[in-house]
Design a protein around this motif. Structure first.
Motif, PDB file in Angstrom:
ATOM      1  N   PHE A   1      11.528   7.669   5.443  1.00 21.77           N
ATOM      2  CA  PHE A   1      11.056   6.369   4.945  1.00 21.77           C
ATOM      3  C   PHE A   1       9.540   6.340   4.955  1.00 21.77           C
ATOM      4  O   PHE A   1       8.901   6.795   5.889  1.00 21.77           O
ATOM      5  CB  PHE A   1      11.684   5.245   5.792  1.00 21.77           C
TER       6      PHE A   1
ATOM      7  N   TYR B   1       2.676 -11.169  -1.805  1.00 25.29           N
ATOM      8  CA  TYR B   1       1.285 -10.745  -1.772  1.00 25.29           C
ATOM      9  C   TYR B   1       1.158  -9.314  -1.267  1.00 25.29           C
ATOM     10  O   TYR B   1       2.092  -8.732  -0.723  1.00 25.29           O
ATOM     11  CB  TYR B   1       0.442 -11.682  -0.904  1.00 25.29           C
ATOM     12  N   LEU B   2      -0.023  -8.778  -1.489  1.00 26.43           N
ATOM     13  CA  LEU B   2      -0.383  -7.540  -0.831  1.00 26.43           C
ATOM     14  C   LEU B   2      -1.694  -7.793  -0.100  1.00 26.43           C
ATOM     15  O   LEU B   2      -2.456  -8.696  -0.471  1.00 26.43           O
ATOM     16  CB  LEU B   2      -0.485  -6.383  -1.824  1.00 26.43           C
TER      17      LEU B   2
ATOM     18  N   ASN C   1       6.798   3.968   2.285  1.00 33.41           N
ATOM     19  CA  ASN C   1       6.446   2.571   2.055  1.00 33.41           C
ATOM     20  C   ASN C   1       7.650   1.653   2.156  1.00 33.41           C
ATOM     21  O   ASN C   1       7.555   0.531   2.615  1.00 33.41           O
ATOM     22  CB  ASN C   1       5.835   2.413   0.659  1.00 33.41           C
TER      23      ASN C   1
ATOM     24  N   PHE D   1       3.778   2.852   9.447  1.00 30.59           N
ATOM     25  CA  PHE D   1       4.636   2.262   8.432  1.00 30.59           C
ATOM     26  C   PHE D   1       5.674   1.388   9.109  1.00 30.59           C
ATOM     27  O   PHE D   1       6.218   1.752  10.138  1.00 30.59           O
ATOM     28  CB  PHE D   1       5.390   3.345   7.658  1.00 30.59           C
ATOM     29  N   ASN D   2       5.957   0.247   8.510  1.00 28.17           N
ATOM     30  CA  ASN D   2       7.165  -0.447   8.910  1.00 28.17           C
ATOM     31  C   ASN D   2       7.740  -1.203   7.730  1.00 28.17           C
ATOM     32  O   ASN D   2       7.134  -1.301   6.664  1.00 28.17           O
ATOM     33  CB  ASN D   2       6.959  -1.333  10.143  1.00 28.17           C
ATOM     34  N   PHE D   3       8.944  -1.716   7.919  1.00 30.83           N
ATOM     35  CA  PHE D   3       9.685  -2.345   6.842  1.00 30.83           C
ATOM     36  C   PHE D   3      10.650  -3.332   7.473  1.00 30.83           C
ATOM     37  O   PHE D   3      11.313  -3.008   8.449  1.00 30.83           O
ATOM     38  CB  PHE D   3      10.470  -1.278   6.064  1.00 30.83           C
TER      39      PHE D   3
ATOM     40  N   ALA E   1       2.070  -0.176   5.212  1.00 30.23           N
ATOM     41  CA  ALA E   1       1.948   1.188   4.724  1.00 30.23           C
ATOM     42  C   ALA E   1       0.602   1.743   5.140  1.00 30.23           C
ATOM     43  O   ALA E   1      -0.416   1.063   4.982  1.00 30.23           O
ATOM     44  CB  ALA E   1       2.091   1.212   3.200  1.00 30.23           C
ATOM     45  N   TYR E   2       0.568   2.941   5.670  1.00 26.94           N
ATOM     46  CA  TYR E   2      -0.689   3.597   6.037  1.00 26.94           C
ATOM     47  C   TYR E   2      -1.536   2.701   6.948  1.00 26.94           C
ATOM     48  O   TYR E   2      -2.734   2.553   6.739  1.00 26.94           O
ATOM     49  CB  TYR E   2      -1.479   3.971   4.783  1.00 26.94           C
TER      50      TYR E   2
ATOM     51  N   ILE F   1       0.790  -8.489  -9.916  1.00 27.39           N
ATOM     52  CA  ILE F   1       0.115  -9.784  -9.950  1.00 27.39           C
ATOM     53  C   ILE F   1      -1.056  -9.664 -10.918  1.00 27.39           C
ATOM     54  O   ILE F   1      -1.961  -8.865 -10.707  1.00 27.39           O
ATOM     55  CB  ILE F   1      -0.380 -10.165  -8.546  1.00 27.39           C
TER      56      ILE F   1
ATOM     57  N   MET G   1       5.758  -5.373  -7.155  1.00 28.08           N
ATOM     58  CA  MET G   1       5.114  -6.639  -7.509  1.00 28.08           C
ATOM     59  C   MET G   1       3.902  -6.341  -8.353  1.00 28.08           C
ATOM     60  O   MET G   1       3.106  -5.469  -8.011  1.00 28.08           O
ATOM     61  CB  MET G   1       4.659  -7.387  -6.258  1.00 28.08           C
TER      62      MET G   1
ATOM     63  N   TRP H   1      -2.314  -1.355   5.064  1.00 25.63           N
ATOM     64  CA  TRP H   1      -1.873  -1.950   3.809  1.00 25.63           C
ATOM     65  C   TRP H   1      -0.567  -2.683   4.045  1.00 25.63           C
ATOM     66  O   TRP H   1       0.357  -2.151   4.634  1.00 25.63           O
ATOM     67  CB  TRP H   1      -1.719  -0.869   2.742  1.00 25.63           C
ATOM     68  N   PHE H   2      -0.467  -3.899   3.505  1.00 23.09           N
ATOM     69  CA  PHE H   2       0.685  -4.752   3.769  1.00 23.09           C
ATOM     70  C   PHE H   2       1.208  -5.334   2.472  1.00 23.09           C
ATOM     71  O   PHE H   2       0.450  -5.555   1.535  1.00 23.09           O
ATOM     72  CB  PHE H   2       0.287  -5.907   4.695  1.00 23.09           C
ATOM     73  N   TYR H   3       2.509  -5.596   2.443  1.00 24.61           N
ATOM     74  CA  TYR H   3       3.040  -6.361   1.321  1.00 24.61           C
ATOM     75  C   TYR H   3       4.169  -7.238   1.839  1.00 24.61           C
ATOM     76  O   TYR H   3       4.772  -6.966   2.884  1.00 24.61           O
ATOM     77  CB  TYR H   3       3.531  -5.455   0.191  1.00 24.61           C
ATOM     78  N   ARG H   4       4.431  -8.301   1.099  1.00 25.08           N
ATOM     79  CA  ARG H   4       5.513  -9.189   1.460  1.00 25.08           C
ATOM     80  C   ARG H   4       6.015  -9.840   0.186  1.00 25.08           C
ATOM     81  O   ARG H   4       5.230 -10.311  -0.635  1.00 25.08           O
ATOM     82  CB  ARG H   4       5.012 -10.259   2.431  1.00 25.08           C
TER      83      ARG H   4
ATOM     84  N   PHE I   1       0.086   1.571  -3.944  1.00 24.29           N
ATOM     85  CA  PHE I   1      -0.833   0.498  -4.308  1.00 24.29           C
ATOM     86  C   PHE I   1      -1.683   0.967  -5.475  1.00 24.29           C
ATOM     87  O   PHE I   1      -2.139   2.108  -5.503  1.00 24.29           O
ATOM     88  CB  PHE I   1      -1.740   0.123  -3.125  1.00 24.29           C
TER      89      PHE I   1
END
Lengths: 472, 472, 472
Positions: free
Chosen positions: C1, B77-78, C3, B14-16, B53-54, C24, C22, B57-60, C435
């Motif tokens: 922490f 996007y994800l 997601n 995980f990162n943020f 995440a996990y 979409i 988000m 999985w990515f989001y921005r 997700f």
């Protein structure tokens, strides 16, 4: 990290903070004009991010979500601080700042709304500039500060774009502060500000912000009771602008986009020259604290120098030199013994807005079983937008609305933007750090109406406003 | 965490990150058209949040506060990344991406504005698509990448909603890159892009973005000097749209909301068919770096295929097939010895926009007592919006404005959107990571005006722009 | 922490979270009215910050970037929670909340859109209030909750500002929930809501939100397919407002700003009195879960009490008492065995919206090699905006559009806002926490059109919508 998020590297070279502020207002008023009798709403809903990078580099970006688009941008700057001056002058670095921030002018204006004593800033601050885009340099130390810069337009200033092919307006502003006494519970603060404004051809011709200062006043005492202002509005003064007739205006703005034929050639003749040559503002401020008691006062004036020939050509009223001014005196007392003296921010604590007060230190917060901090406060403020030959308000009204040419000419010798004196009484409760509940009751003691709304003459409206305030 | 905030769990699953960017511009121009001579403002004021995440999985989510509402949405996007291909093809996972992001097209367009060499992207990028909502798949490795996807409208694209009862437009886009040489201080990058566009009935009939590409050009060189464009504007071409007459337009948009009587029945006959069948764009790019020197060039063209019968029926000018194109060549040199080769991002480092440059690594930043990095750069760019039979500009102007029917018909055989060649010289200073001061001077070397503003023919306006840039 | 970002001090007295969401969307529809046949877009793009300070103090600020300005504000409140009640009643503290948040009304409305089963809330929720600014108090425990408060306008409610000199509207709302069965895989939830609405002179006279409830319905089933609504729109009912004639309206809004002469005096006579005396809504809800199966149903009704004399004076149609209502029944089944019972949030887990479902716990998420969670669902919902004497729809249409005075009078005895029954089938995939991919197919089973659009009578449009959803 306390209420919000603050992270820092171990060597303190880098830090990062997410701050925010919500102000939820509700209130009612006894009258008048274009305002609702009661309403609720968000006065501010802000988030900001600020950081320090490599010890000397800073940035801050603040946004107010009650505005939209570019207009919501508040503080948005980057800064570089470096030790340039000898230790004998100051132990603090010099600050270079670029971006959008408060022009250095007035203690009340540059103070954070989380820390000012009343819900709204005092009336005279409508004569002070707000945040503008520019570059500034600041020096100072614990007891003194000088900040000066050159500024131009602002993200919030959407009405004053220069016409095509012409230049943006610019300002030079400066503020100096000195605190001869600063002890744990005693403080004496003195300061002075100056601002020179060179208008662009739009602002010189038509901008309300500079030639019709009353237009902005309506928002200042309380934004929340009505979409377009509050009862304590001092309305628009006579037309002092050199606005061209509507036809010429159309040409002006459409010149390059749709006037492709010969009609475009008429334009330079139809376009009016500007009326305003330049304007300048100045202000004096003083604050004193003795234990839980604190006093604060300011005087602010703005002078507009106009071109008499252009004013004559366009049959403009008002003199060739106009002056508007105002002042306020306020006092507050902490029933629970806190003192504002210990949260006075010199240049060493707040290099962006030195010489202001920070958030008070609550002696017995609720989370430790106490009652929080309680503060009572009172303010008397005056704003005078009248100028020139004094004419009875009702007469001017009749003259401008239905008068003969002679009456109108007579009325025109004066500029009657109105004059107002307000008394505000406030009660603040600070339960824990970051939370504040406030209540203000304001009564208009004197209301000399502007020339276009004589029905306000002698009215004494009052307003009650309460606010729940949280910042982190 | 460095300039901004970045947190990660120990297992890196995980990162943020909270990122942001402020670009504060100021400048002046020698002329012309609808622009101010000087102005200041915010070019961009963005914040973004991105997370992992996990592991896969990515989001921005990125927002630009100089816009309002949905139009301020940038990257949003994800994505899901998973190892599908054998190690012999690539060691990297395949990327599936859904949301709003850049269509894979052009190196300059998909590069971050924090890292492009000049203040504004080169002129030909007006022919490239911006961010759109869609789904894409990407593969690649350190040296190569292919990304392709299907896209539709964009949050910023508010002018091109389809009429009631009809479908939205869609695109297919693809970009491939290959870097045959990639060493620490040497790089050779090659790439190519393609995009097919199927319009909806609005965009096919009237949308400036597809039939009048010049309309968008005005923003590209410098947004800051004027609310509606810059001096280097290439204006709107002749009317190539099949826009129905105003009466029919009204019916079209109001059909289902207010035309409840028989009038509604006329509508299908009054409504025009679309003129544009489809459009496609293609581009070629190359970049080479040798130590502190780097070169970059692109060619982009867009072709519009129209329905000749409809164009005839509505007396539309222009041919049944139109082509617009442009190119740029730019070089930059780091006086302080940095090399762009070492910050080249292959698919392994930037899976969303592979084959672009990242932020340079400053050799002697100011915080270590150095002078930061200094870069000088020059760019020559051309955009040609003319098409069809070549006609002398002034003649066309007279013909379209005041000409006889025959003259007009003759003028109509050509599409004259204008042609422009610019030379830009730039100086960049990077004091520490995250901060950049930039200055650009641009001179229009050739300006063949569009048919509706012949007074620009042969003009050589110049513009100077400076920017204070911070990102974290 | 996990997601997103969540930080907490060791003693748990302070915490801070950055959340976001988000959505979409993309989809197409078989028809009709003012909607596109296909489109894509962002349904929501939200960020929020929430914090706990000194154990008992809370704040939350949430913004939706698909709106602009004040309208984007969602949850924005501060709260204080303290132990006031004896342990025998509840082990949980009492909550005092001030700001903008959901009025306590309806399970479906107060549930988070990240957790509701379908893409859009059920049709009857258009009769329930959304977020409003107010103050509330809540009590409860694991199995029960009661929340009540007084509310006024909302940041999203820009159309209903009171006229100058008059007061804002206000509401009192309350909701109680009780879960007699709550085990790991079994749940029975019951609840009831009530809301009293006192209009201001604008909303009582003209506000669509209170007198024309159908006006808002168009947005509910699917926002994305068209700027102004979806095919499943139930259109505006007959004019039930006491809106003054256009001339008087003009006076009303301009009274204090431009009517400075005698004309201003006529205004009080031209201004109409309000028609709506008050309105109240009530609702009943039930939810039951047995292992992977869950059922949920609600009935919501709103009653409008009007002043018959004013309605007569302004020739208004409809009775003096109107009632609109709707219901839905929905079921969902987790093919992969998850149960909603274990994520039921009582007051102990969600004090702001107690008695709702949280995010499900995926048994075999994709990151552990599983298939994620799969859910199938179906919903039947009805909204009835007809009221009064039943009249055949086509007759009313002819009468209102082209009828004789007698026909019109007859038609007027009824209020025909339309009636609609929808069937929605859904499939949800939850690959990992945060997700969710969703697909919904909706078919209108019954469509009795509103009086102003009889051409919709008997139509059976369908719509397909898919959504990629991420929250952190």
């Amino acid at each position: 990290f306390k209420n919000g998020l603050f992270v820092e590297t171990e060597d303190k070279a880098f830090n990062f903070k997410i701050g925010g502020r919500m102000q939820i207002d509700g209130g009612f008023s006894s009258s008048a004009d274009t305002t609702s009798r009661s309403n609720v709403g968000f006065r501010r809903a802000q988030l900001w991010i600020e950081g320090k990078a490599y010890k000397d580099w800073f940035y801050r970006f603040q946004y107010d979500f009650t505005n939209s688009g570019t207009q919501g941008i508040r503080d948005a700057y980057l800064a570089y601080r470096t030790k340039l001056l000898p230790e004998s002058i100051t132990s603090q670095p010099v600050t270079f700042q670029v971006g959008n921030f408060f022009e250095p002018f007035s203690m009340e204006t540059t103070s954070s709304t989380s820390n000012i004593t009343f819900l709204e800033r005092a009336m005279p601050t409508v004569l002070a500039p707000s945040r503008h885009i520019g570059a500034a340099v600041g020096v100072g130390d614990k007891l003194w500060s000088v900040k000066t810069g050159i500024f131009s337009t602002s993200p919030q200033d959407t009405a004053t774009a220069p016409p095509a092919g012409e230049s943006q307006y610019w300002d030079v502003a400066a503020r100096g502060t000195y605190a001869p006494i600063q002890q744990e519970d005693k403080l004496l603060h003195l300061g002075s500000s100056f601002r020179y404004h060179r208008p662009n051809n739009t602002t010189a011709g038509t901008n309300g912000a500079f030639l019709r200062p009353g237009a902005g006043t309506e928002r200042e005492e309380a934004d929340i009771l009505g979409a377009s202002g509050t009862w304590s509005r001092v309305p628009v003064a006579q037309d002092l602008s050199c606005a061209p007739p509507s036809n010429a205006t159309t040409n002006a703005t459409t010149f390059n986009t749709s006037v492709t034929g010969l009609a475009g050639l008429y334009y330079p003749f139809a376009r009016r020259s500007s009326c305003l040559k330049y304007a300048y503002s100045y202000g004096f401020e003083a604050a004193a604290t003795y234990g839980p008691l604190s006093l604060q006062a300011e005087y602010i004036a703005t002078r507009y120098e106009r071109d008499p020939l252009n004013a004559f050509l366009y049959s403009n009223g008002g003199g060739s030199s106009l002056q508007f001014s105002g002042y306020y005196v306020q006092g507050s007392y902490f029933l629970t013994g806190e003192s504002k003296a210990e949260v006075y921010n010199g240049y060493d604590k707040n290099w962006s807005s030195p010489g202001t007060f920070g958030a008070i230190k609550i002696k017995n917060p609720v989370n430790k079983g106490g009652w929080g901090a309680w503060e009572i406060a009172a303010r008397f403020s005056e704003l005078n937008l009248n100028n020139g030959g004094l004419v009875d308000g009702n007469f001017v009204y009749a003259a401008t609305v239905a008068g003969s040419a002679a009456q109108k000419a007579l009325a025109n010798t004066a500029t009657l933007g109105g004059r107002q004196e307000n008394l505000t009484i406030g009660l603040n409760w600070y339960p824990v750090n970051g939370f504040r509940l406030q209540a203000n009751w304001t009564r208009v003691m004197t209301l000399v109406a502007a020339s276009d709304r004589p029905f306000l003459n002698g009215d004494h409206p009052s307003i009650f406003l309460a606010r729940a305030n949280v910042f982190w």
